[in-house]
Design an enzyme around this catalytic site. Structure first.
Site, PDB file in Angstrom:
ATOM      1  N   ILE A   1     112.275 -21.042  66.438  1.00 44.53           N
ATOM      2  CA  ILE A   1     112.215 -20.046  67.159  1.00 44.53           C
ATOM      3  C   ILE A   1     113.246 -18.791  66.815  1.00 44.53           C
ATOM      4  O   ILE A   1     113.104 -17.785  66.672  1.00 44.53           O
ATOM      5  CB  ILE A   1     111.959 -20.075  68.550  1.00 44.53           C
ATOM      6  CG1 ILE A   1     110.669 -20.890  68.928  1.00 44.53           C
ATOM      7  CG2 ILE A   1     112.023 -18.728  69.365  1.00 44.53           C
ATOM      8  CD1 ILE A   1     110.396 -21.363  70.243  1.00 44.53           C
TER       9      ILE A   1
ATOM     10  N   ASP B   1     129.385 -23.513  66.836  1.00 39.33           N
ATOM     11  CA  ASP B   1     129.009 -24.544  67.931  1.00 39.33           C
ATOM     12  C   ASP B   1     129.009 -24.114  69.198  1.00 39.33           C
ATOM     13  O   ASP B   1     130.451 -23.770  69.682  1.00 39.33           O
ATOM     14  CB  ASP B   1     129.877 -25.765  67.508  1.00 39.33           C
ATOM     15  CG  ASP B   1     129.702 -27.118  68.474  1.00 39.33           C
ATOM     16  OD1 ASP B   1     128.919 -26.900  69.365  1.00 39.33           O
ATOM     17  OD2 ASP B   1     130.064 -28.424  68.200  1.00 39.33           O
TER      18      ASP B   1
ATOM     19  N   SER C   1     110.974 -22.434  78.894  1.00 42.15           N
ATOM     20  CA  SER C   1     109.643 -22.920  78.733  1.00 42.15           C
ATOM     21  C   SER C   1     109.084 -23.604  80.175  1.00 42.15           C
ATOM     22  O   SER C   1     109.800 -23.428  81.062  1.00 42.15           O
ATOM     23  CB  SER C   1     109.958 -24.239  77.882  1.00 42.15           C
ATOM     24  OG  SER C   1     110.173 -25.430  78.611  1.00 42.15           O
TER      25      SER C   1
ATOM     26  N   TYR D   1     115.123 -32.597  80.910  1.00 42.93           N
ATOM     27  CA  TYR D   1     114.696 -31.457  80.514  1.00 42.93           C
ATOM     28  C   TYR D   1     114.083 -30.228  81.633  1.00 42.93           C
ATOM     29  O   TYR D   1     114.408 -28.899  81.499  1.00 42.93           O
ATOM     30  CB  TYR D   1     113.479 -31.477  79.534  1.00 42.93           C
ATOM     31  CG  TYR D   1     113.145 -30.467  78.945  1.00 42.93           C
ATOM     32  CD1 TYR D   1     113.718 -29.775  77.723  1.00 42.93           C
ATOM     33  CD2 TYR D   1     111.729 -29.998  79.146  1.00 42.93           C
ATOM     34  CE1 TYR D   1     113.149 -28.781  77.300  1.00 42.93           C
ATOM     35  CE2 TYR D   1     111.189 -29.053  78.588  1.00 42.93           C
ATOM     36  CZ  TYR D   1     111.705 -28.054  77.431  1.00 42.93           C
ATOM     37  OH  TYR D   1     111.244 -27.280  76.670  1.00 42.93           O
TER      38      TYR D   1
ATOM     39  N   LYS E   1     115.803 -26.771  82.345  1.00 43.74           N
ATOM     40  CA  LYS E   1     115.118 -25.286  82.029  1.00 43.74           C
ATOM     41  C   LYS E   1     114.902 -24.529  83.364  1.00 43.74           C
ATOM     42  O   LYS E   1     115.019 -23.456  83.197  1.00 43.74           O
ATOM     43  CB  LYS E   1     113.803 -25.815  81.516  1.00 43.74           C
ATOM     44  CG  LYS E   1     113.654 -26.134  79.909  1.00 43.74           C
ATOM     45  CD  LYS E   1     114.485 -25.010  79.076  1.00 43.74           C
ATOM     46  CE  LYS E   1     114.258 -25.276  77.742  1.00 43.74           C
ATOM     47  NZ  LYS E   1     114.932 -24.185  76.673  1.00 43.74           N
TER      48      LYS E   1
ATOM     49  N   THR F   1     106.940 -24.258  64.659  1.00 45.77           N
ATOM     50  CA  THR F   1     108.327 -24.328  63.901  1.00 45.77           C
ATOM     51  C   THR F   1     108.138 -25.619  63.066  1.00 45.77           C
ATOM     52  O   THR F   1     107.197 -26.336  63.005  1.00 45.77           O
ATOM     53  CB  THR F   1     109.412 -24.983  65.144  1.00 45.77           C
ATOM     54  OG1 THR F   1     108.828 -26.228  65.725  1.00 45.77           O
ATOM     55  CG2 THR F   1     109.450 -23.896  66.238  1.00 45.77           C
TER      56      THR F   1
END
Length: 269
Positions: A8, A63, A153, A165, A169, A200
């Site tokens: 993305i 990084d 997301s 996750y 998010k 992707t």
């Protein structure tokens, strides 16, 4: 554009380049075959593609868990340009389990998840988005103009995408909402942008497990970012969670193949 070596991030950068933008692109992969996810693509090659499309791609190895490296990126932007119009926070951590050989798919609950995955998603994800935004904000506040976009997301709104996750998010979305509150007086917008199923490199490598009929190209997200950045009334959307496919219908843009993917909802994402 953070996390722009592939996927993305690269797709958004390509569309910005095609629109003639100068795009500073960060990534950790500078040599083929050295990606942590063992995927092709480097930030340097992505920057070359941006330039080939008519923009100016500038690759910077960074990084985003190392504050000194992040400071150096924004110091360079200030020195070179004296301004920053758009920041897209796409870098994210914690996906290593998809390609590190561990038995991720055998995990039955958060109690069997490695604690390191939580740390990576928050340190290389949420915190990385915070630090980049905090360093970008002064450049935008000085001009009383700018747009910060977090690529988030529907996992933020679901309970079946894993505890780490989902919480990370959700934190990313809340980060946008609270930043937008503080930035509003300076006419700087902050948006959470949700993709659908994006083609992707990693998705296409496992294409047999996906139904791609309503999928999106990585560049589709770039078109959404451009539509937001050129909206004179963008401040009315600041602080919101927006779905890229819904924006396509609102603004009238299509994917690179001329289609308009169906917007997903939290129930079918």
């Amino acid at each position: 554009m953070t996390g722009a070596s592939r996927g993305i991030g690269r797709g958004i950068a390509l569309e910005l380049g095609a629109a003639g933008a100068t795009v500073y692109m960060t990534g950790r992969t500078v040599e083929e075959g050295h990606s942590a996810a063992r995927m092709p693509g480097t930030v340097g090659k992505a920057a070359e593609d941006v330039t080939r499309l008519g923009g100016q791609g500038i690759a910077i190895r960074c990084d985003h868990t190392q504050d000194g490296q992040v400071h150096a990126v924004f110091d360079r932007i200030r020195h070179d340009q004296g301004r920053l119009d758009i920041l897209v926070n796409n870098v994210w951590g914690g996906y290593e389990h998809f390609s590190d050989g561990t038995k991720f798919w055998d995990e039955k609950g958060f109690w069997s998840m490695p604690f390191a995955r939580w740390d990576k998603m928050f340190h290389a994800g949420v915190r990385a988005h915070f630090t980049a935004s905090a360093l970008a904000a002064p450049l935008m506040i000085e001009r009383k103009s700018g747009l910060i976009v977090n690529i988030s997301s529907f996992g933020a709104q679901r309970n079946d995408r894993g505890v780490a996750y989902g919480v990370a998010k959700a934190a990313d979305d809340r980060l946008i909402e609270t930043m937008a509150h503080e930035l509003r007086e300076f006419n700087v917008a902050a948006i959470s942008l949700y993709p659908g199923l994006v083609r992707t490199e990693s998705v296409m490598n496992a294409a047999e497990y996906f139904t791609l009929s309503n999928s999106e190209s990585p560049q589709f997200l770039g078109r959404a970012v451009i539509a937001l950045a050129t909206d004179l009334d963008i401040m009315t959307k600041s602080g919101q969670v927006l779905v890229a496919a819904s924006l396509a219908r609102e603004y009238g843009f299509t994917d690179i193949d001329g289609t308009q993917p169906r917007p997903l909802t939290v129930d079918d994402a």
